[in-house]
Scaffold this motif. Structure first.
Motif, PDB file in Angstrom:
ATOM      1  N   GLY A  36     -26.468 -32.119 -16.195  1.00  0.00           N
ATOM      2  CA  GLY A  36     -25.341 -32.476 -15.443  1.00  0.00           C
ATOM      3  C   GLY A  36     -25.334 -32.310 -14.043  1.00  0.00           C
ATOM      4  N   PHE A  37     -26.401 -31.601 -13.305  1.00  0.00           N
ATOM      5  CA  PHE A  37     -26.369 -31.628 -12.096  1.00  0.00           C
ATOM      6  C   PHE A  37     -26.079 -33.088 -11.306  1.00  0.00           C
ATOM      7  N   GLU A  38     -25.838 -33.059  -9.968  1.00  0.00           N
ATOM      8  CA  GLU A  38     -25.351 -34.542  -9.522  1.00  0.00           C
ATOM      9  C   GLU A  38     -26.556 -35.015  -8.840  1.00  0.00           C
ATOM     10  N   HIS A  39     -27.681 -34.391  -8.272  1.00  0.00           N
ATOM     11  CA  HIS A  39     -28.665 -35.040  -7.410  1.00  0.00           C
ATOM     12  C   HIS A  39     -29.997 -34.324  -7.191  1.00  0.00           C
ATOM     13  N   VAL A  40     -31.083 -34.847  -6.999  1.00  0.00           N
ATOM     14  CA  VAL A  40     -32.219 -34.247  -6.733  1.00  0.00           C
ATOM     15  C   VAL A  40     -32.710 -34.666  -5.310  1.00  0.00           C
ATOM     16  N   GLN A  41     -33.025 -33.859  -4.431  1.00  0.00           N
ATOM     17  CA  GLN A  41     -33.454 -34.310  -3.051  1.00  0.00           C
ATOM     18  C   GLN A  41     -34.711 -33.792  -2.462  1.00  0.00           C
ATOM     19  N   THR A  42     -35.374 -34.163  -1.654  1.00  0.00           N
ATOM     20  CA  THR A  42     -36.661 -33.541  -1.190  1.00  0.00           C
ATOM     21  C   THR A  42     -36.680 -34.061   0.260  1.00  0.00           C
ATOM     22  N   VAL A  43     -37.774 -33.352   1.159  1.00  0.00           N
ATOM     23  CA  VAL A  43     -37.697 -33.534   2.637  1.00  0.00           C
ATOM     24  C   VAL A  43     -38.930 -34.293   2.980  1.00  0.00           C
ATOM     25  N   GLU A  44     -39.207 -34.846   4.259  1.00  0.00           N
ATOM     26  CA  GLU A  44     -40.322 -35.341   4.774  1.00  0.00           C
ATOM     27  C   GLU A  44     -40.767 -34.162   6.020  1.00  0.00           C
ATOM     28  N   HIS A  45     -42.074 -33.816   5.681  1.00  0.00           N
ATOM     29  CA  HIS A  45     -42.631 -32.817   6.548  1.00  0.00           C
ATOM     30  C   HIS A  45     -44.150 -33.022   6.364  1.00  0.00           C
ATOM     31  N   TYR A  46     -44.930 -32.835   7.594  1.00  0.00           N
ATOM     32  CA  TYR A  46     -46.480 -32.914   7.377  1.00  0.00           C
ATOM     33  C   TYR A  46     -46.997 -31.754   7.720  1.00  0.00           C
ATOM     34  N   PHE A  47     -48.562 -31.647   7.306  1.00  0.00           N
ATOM     35  CA  PHE A  47     -49.505 -30.921   7.888  1.00  0.00           C
ATOM     36  C   PHE A  47     -49.613 -29.193   7.372  1.00  0.00           C
ATOM     37  N   ARG A 109     -33.853 -36.635  12.097  1.00  0.00           N
ATOM     38  CA  ARG A 109     -34.740 -36.986  13.353  1.00  0.00           C
ATOM     39  C   ARG A 109     -36.144 -36.482  13.474  1.00  0.00           C
ATOM     40  N   ALA A 110     -36.342 -35.133  12.629  1.00  0.00           N
ATOM     41  CA  ALA A 110     -37.534 -34.386  12.772  1.00  0.00           C
ATOM     42  C   ALA A 110     -37.424 -33.707  13.904  1.00  0.00           C
ATOM     43  N   PHE A 111     -38.318 -32.627  14.268  1.00  0.00           N
ATOM     44  CA  PHE A 111     -37.978 -31.607  15.103  1.00  0.00           C
ATOM     45  C   PHE A 111     -39.460 -30.591  15.411  1.00  0.00           C
ATOM     46  N   LEU A 112     -40.459 -30.972  14.762  1.00  0.00           N
ATOM     47  CA  LEU A 112     -41.649 -30.237  14.903  1.00  0.00           C
ATOM     48  C   LEU A 112     -42.737 -31.273  15.856  1.00  0.00           C
ATOM     49  N   PRO A 113     -42.979 -30.548  16.802  1.00  0.00           N
ATOM     50  CA  PRO A 113     -43.767 -31.355  17.922  1.00  0.00           C
ATOM     51  C   PRO A 113     -45.028 -31.988  17.361  1.00  0.00           C
ATOM     52  N   GLU A 114     -45.776 -31.120  16.649  1.00  0.00           N
ATOM     53  CA  GLU A 114     -46.840 -31.636  15.916  1.00  0.00           C
ATOM     54  C   GLU A 114     -46.821 -33.016  15.155  1.00  0.00           C
ATOM     55  N   PHE A 116     -44.573 -35.475  15.887  1.00  0.00           N
ATOM     56  CA  PHE A 116     -44.398 -36.248  16.493  1.00  0.00           C
ATOM     57  C   PHE A 116     -45.655 -36.781  17.430  1.00  0.00           C
ATOM     58  N   ALA A 117     -46.502 -35.786  17.736  1.00  0.00           N
ATOM     59  CA  ALA A 117     -47.692 -35.962  18.353  1.00  0.00           C
ATOM     60  C   ALA A 117     -48.716 -36.919  17.530  1.00  0.00           C
ATOM     61  N   ALA A 118     -48.824 -36.535  16.289  1.00  0.00           N
ATOM     62  CA  ALA A 118     -49.592 -37.224  15.329  1.00  0.00           C
ATOM     63  C   ALA A 118     -49.142 -38.800  15.059  1.00  0.00           C
ATOM     64  N   PHE A 119     -47.856 -39.161  15.101  1.00  0.00           N
ATOM     65  CA  PHE A 119     -47.478 -40.188  15.043  1.00  0.00           C
ATOM     66  C   PHE A 119     -47.348 -41.174  16.487  1.00  0.00           C
ATOM     67  N   ALA A 259     -45.018 -20.097  11.760  1.00  0.00           N
ATOM     68  CA  ALA A 259     -46.085 -20.736  12.179  1.00  0.00           C
ATOM     69  C   ALA A 259     -45.872 -22.130  12.458  1.00  0.00           C
ATOM     70  N   ALA A 260     -44.903 -22.873  11.929  1.00  0.00           N
ATOM     71  CA  ALA A 260     -44.776 -24.174  12.187  1.00  0.00           C
ATOM     72  C   ALA A 260     -44.029 -24.587  13.340  1.00  0.00           C
ATOM     73  N   VAL A 261     -43.301 -23.642  13.638  1.00  0.00           N
ATOM     74  CA  VAL A 261     -42.451 -23.822  14.829  1.00  0.00           C
ATOM     75  C   VAL A 261     -42.792 -23.097  16.290  1.00  0.00           C
ATOM     76  N   ALA A 262     -44.156 -22.557  16.163  1.00  0.00           N
ATOM     77  CA  ALA A 262     -44.714 -21.833  17.107  1.00  0.00           C
ATOM     78  C   ALA A 262     -44.596 -22.553  18.231  1.00  0.00           C
ATOM     79  N   SER A 263     -45.017 -23.882  18.198  1.00  0.00           N
ATOM     80  CA  SER A 263     -45.341 -24.877  19.562  1.00  0.00           C
ATOM     81  C   SER A 263     -43.979 -24.920  20.487  1.00  0.00           C
ATOM     82  N   TRP A 264     -42.783 -24.493  19.905  1.00  0.00           N
ATOM     83  CA  TRP A 264     -41.685 -24.573  20.566  1.00  0.00           C
ATOM     84  C   TRP A 264     -41.418 -23.838  21.691  1.00  0.00           C
ATOM     85  N   ALA A 265     -42.384 -22.385  21.576  1.00  0.00           N
ATOM     86  CA  ALA A 265     -42.673 -21.708  22.698  1.00  0.00           C
ATOM     87  C   ALA A 265     -43.073 -22.162  24.025  1.00  0.00           C
ATOM     88  N   ALA A 266     -43.733 -23.214  23.903  1.00  0.00           N
ATOM     89  CA  ALA A 266     -44.246 -23.762  25.085  1.00  0.00           C
ATOM     90  C   ALA A 266     -43.264 -24.447  26.098  1.00  0.00           C
TER      91      ALA A 266
END
Length: 355
Positions: A36-47, A109-114, A116-119, A259-266
């Protein structure tokens, strides 16, 4: 208060294969549908090991839809900046049909620089691409002979096939992290909202939800709108076992996210569309499980413990919440995750039925 499952894969191929992880998710979705749970959801991420097993939420949710009969399937969220709106609207319309009208569409909106760069998409265009492509998808679902002349795409007249089962379109959610303005814009547009309490303060999230609800009411939209709020949940009959699992898998999450957000330090990473994100690396590294638990940013303990936490969450953010729970973070064994789902349905959800 309603409850669903979130699948956010925080693991690498050396820890668990993608096919095994997907099998686990599908089994948990079947159990959640039965219970009887209401929903199942998942994300969009890469690499990366931070969500990278889920580059296309629609694919996993189509498999969930085929194995369930009642539970809603939710994108939490798809990224419209990375896909042409005609393609994205068509994929989601197919999913709504495969699910027989059980789709909720969350856009982010996404937030990982890598990523955006890939697309080849500048992060400085993130906000404007998001707004334009969400509206383009909405029009393609709701109308025929659509003519679109935007900043980033132009097409038409076209009539999208298949038409969505839900008319004029599936419920639209906007994923927001820290911005009151984004929440207010979602409310004014009549959309629903997805939030993650782990990335902002309690007072900050209260202000975001107040901005959303106020703007929605001021715009004259019917009802209060739906708010999905996401938590990782470590639930066990034995409190010590639950807390041990929480410490283990939250540490894994921080390792992968760091590891995923390390590029935000630039210097200059992200541009002006992401105020405050430059401090993200330090914020992630400063994570403390005990503090997060005390602040109800992560759920952990026995059924009674988690019930008390969610009762407080309802007091803070309102009882009209849809709580999306991650029971299988990292390489959690399927039997442990399934036991937690069943325990939640048997002991926690009924205790909160009146909220």
């Amino acid at each position: 208060m309603k409850f669903g499952l979130t699948f956010f894969p925080v693991l690498a191929p050396s820890e668990r294969s993608a096919s095994d992880y997907f099998d686990d998710c599908l089994r948990l979705a079947e159990v959640a549908d039965e219970l009887g749970f209401e929903h199942v959801q998942t994300v969009e991420h890469y690499f990366s090991a931070y969500g990278g097993y889920s580059p296309d939420p629609v694919t996993l949710l189509a498999a969930v839809a085929a194995r369930t009969t009642r539970i809603r399937v939710v994108t939490g969220a798809v990224v419209p900046a990375f896909t042409h709106p005609v393609k994205l609207a068509g994929k989601l319309a197919m999913l709504d049909n495969l699910a027989h009208g059980r789709l909720d569409v969350g856009f982010g909106r996404a937030f990982l620089p890598e990523e955006f760069a890939a697309f080849g998409v500048p992060m400085a265009e993130s906000r404007s691409r998001f707004a334009e492509n969400v509206e383009a998808c909405r029009r393609l679902w709701a109308h025929e002979d659509v003519v679109w002349k935007g900043e980033f795409s132009s097409f038409g007249p076209v009539t999208m096939l298949p038409r969505t089962v839900q008319r004029p379109h599936p419920p639209i959610f906007v994923a927001a992290t820290t911005s009151e303005d984004s929440c207010a814009a979602a409310g004014a547009a009549g959309h629903h909202l997805q939030v993650v309490p782990s990335v902002t303060s309690t007072e900050g999230l209260k202000a975001m939800l107040a901005a959303y609800r106020s703007a929605r009411a001021a715009a004259g939209h019917a009802g209060p709108g739906r708010v999905q709020i996401k938590y990782t949940c470590y639930l066990d009959e034995d409190r010590g076992a639950a807390l041990a699992a929480g410490r283990r898998w939250e540490a894994n999450y921080i390792e992968k996210m760091s590891a995923a957000v390390a590029s935000w330090a630039a210097p200059g990473a992200g541009g002006g569309d992401y105020p405050g994100y430059a401090a993200l690396v330090d914020k992630v590294k400063a994570y403390d499980f005990d503090r997060a638990l005390a602040d109800n940013k992560v759920l952990a303990g026995t059924a009674a413990d988690v019930t008390r936490q969610l009762d407080t969450v309802a007091d803070w953010f309102g009882p009209d919440l849809s709580v999306s729970l991650q029971f299988n973070p990292g390489a959690t064994a399927l039997d442990r995750a399934e036991a937690s789902v069943r325990l939640f349905a048997a002991r926690v959800a009924p205790a909160l039925a009146g909220r």
